[in-house]
Design an enzyme around this catalytic site. Structure first.
Site, short mmCIF file in Angstrom:
data_model
loop_
_atom_site.label_atom_id
_atom_site.label_comp_id
_atom_site.label_asym_id
_atom_site.label_seq_id
_atom_site.Cartn_x
_atom_site.Cartn_y
_atom_site.Cartn_z
N SER A 116 0.81 -1.23 0.00
CA SER A 116 0.00 0.00 0.00
C SER A 116 0.84 1.27 0.00
CB SER A 116 -0.93 0.01 1.22
OG SER A 116 -0.18 0.10 2.42
N LYS A 190 0.76 4.82 6.80
CA LYS A 190 0.25 5.65 5.71
C LYS A 190 0.95 7.02 5.76
CE LYS A 190 -2.92 2.51 4.80
NZ LYS A 190 -2.78 1.61 3.61
#
Length: 345
Positions: A116, A190
């Site tokens: 990701s 993230k």
């Protein structure tokens, strides 16, 4: 005797005209001064006097330390050191305590489990996360790569894996001291796009992500991806104390965009859930690199919303002061109008 008395000031006197006089010895001449100093006096034994001139260190060493000085020398001898195997458990204990303190207060290693964050981070990378600065009140900032606990429902139910009792126990020990990721902890990594007070939006169709109306230039996005992938969003006002996060691989990241319906916070993450900022890719060695904040987050005007708040507060505080000064000036003007005609009359 007369000869002994005469020799008390140095070497025996010799007559220059006598060349056959003996130079001194046990049978006639005077003894040298060194010899006389070892001669026993009245009532003394010659052996005792001679031994008293022996240095104390030689006496203690040569006679096996039988005297008082010898016993003192034995007391000064260094103590016997412990064996390595006796000190090894202590060294291991100290190392474990230090590792635990470092993991708790300084840095902790995390493993990247997915794609990701490509290409910034690859699956299997080990990153070091700064856990020190949050203790001093540091908050996540735009552009930082952060690790945070699952806010609830982001990761879903992970299937249980049976590693066996030995492997499972070893992983628990190593994760406790920060050398391995924990199997129980559910953490995500993230990039922070917006912080509390910001307005974030992405309209799709290859349109850029905007923060407070400013478009972001994001060279870190995975090649071939669009800024918001297939999930447009916003405009969303990020609540205070929360952050909006997105993965660099926009089309392979279940980030804030996909959790807007979970609760009233519209997919944002609480700052309290943040473990720390990832600062270095530490493993593998050929992937070693730092994780700086991209320059696009330093562009002028991005903090316009934050800068407007102090200005508004300043204006609100200035208005009453201006009105008070104006009212005071009007009062003075009114009094002067009344007084002047009376003076003329």
């Amino acid at each position: 005797m007369a000869v002994g008395a005469r020799s008390g000031h140095g070497e025996p006197e010799r007559r220059p005209e006598r060349t056959d006089e003996p130079s001194g010895g046990p049978s006639g001449g005077d003894a040298p001064q060194e010899a006389r100093s070892q001669t026993a006096g009245p009532g003394q034994d010659a052996t005792t006097v001679t031994s008293s001139e022996t240095p104390a260190s030689e006496d203690g060493a040569g006679r096996g330390g039988s005297g008082g000085e010898g016993r003192g020398a034995r007391r000064d001898e260094p103590k016997k050191q412990r064996s390595f195997w006796k000190e090894l458990p202590l060294l291991i204990g100290i190392a474990l305590v230090l590792a635990l303190l470092i993991k708790t207060f300084l840095v902790q290693a995390f493993s990247i489990p997915s794609e990701s964050m490509q290409n910034t981070l690859q699956r299997g990378d080990r990153v070091l996360v700064d856990k020190l600065t949050p203790w001093f009140g540091s908050k996540p900032e735009r552009g930082e790569v952060v690790v945070f606990h699952d806010p609830g429902g982001w990761l879903g139910e992970s299937p249980a894996t049976d590693q066996g009792p030995v492997a499972s126990g070893l992983q628990k020990v190593l994760s406790f001291i920060g050398l391995m990721p924990s199997a129980e902890e559910k953490d995500l990594i993230k990039r922070v796009i917006a912080v509390g007070g910001d307005t974030v939006e992405c309209k799709g169709n290859n349109e850029p992500v905007t923060v407070n109306g400013k478009a972001l230039d994001e060279p870190y996005i995975f090649p071939g991806n669009t800024p918001c992938g297939d999930k447009p969003f916003g405009p969303i006002k990020v609540p205070q104390g929360r952050i909006w996060v997105m993965g660099d691989h926009r089309q392979d990241s279940l980030d804030s965009r996909y959790h807007q319906e979970l609760d009233r916070f519209q997919g944002t993450v609480s700052e309290d859930e943040v473990v720390g900022r990832a600062i270095v890719v530490a493993w593998p060695v050929n992937r070693w690199s730092t994780l700086p904040v991209p320059s696009t987050f330093d562009q002028p005007g991005l903090n316009a919303a934050a800068a407007a708040a102090p200005s508004a507060l300043g204006l609100a505080g200035a208005v009453p002061l201006v009105l008070w000064r104006r009212r005071r000036a009007l009062r003075k003007t009114g009094r002067s109008i009344v007084v002047v005609p009376a003076a003329k009359g």
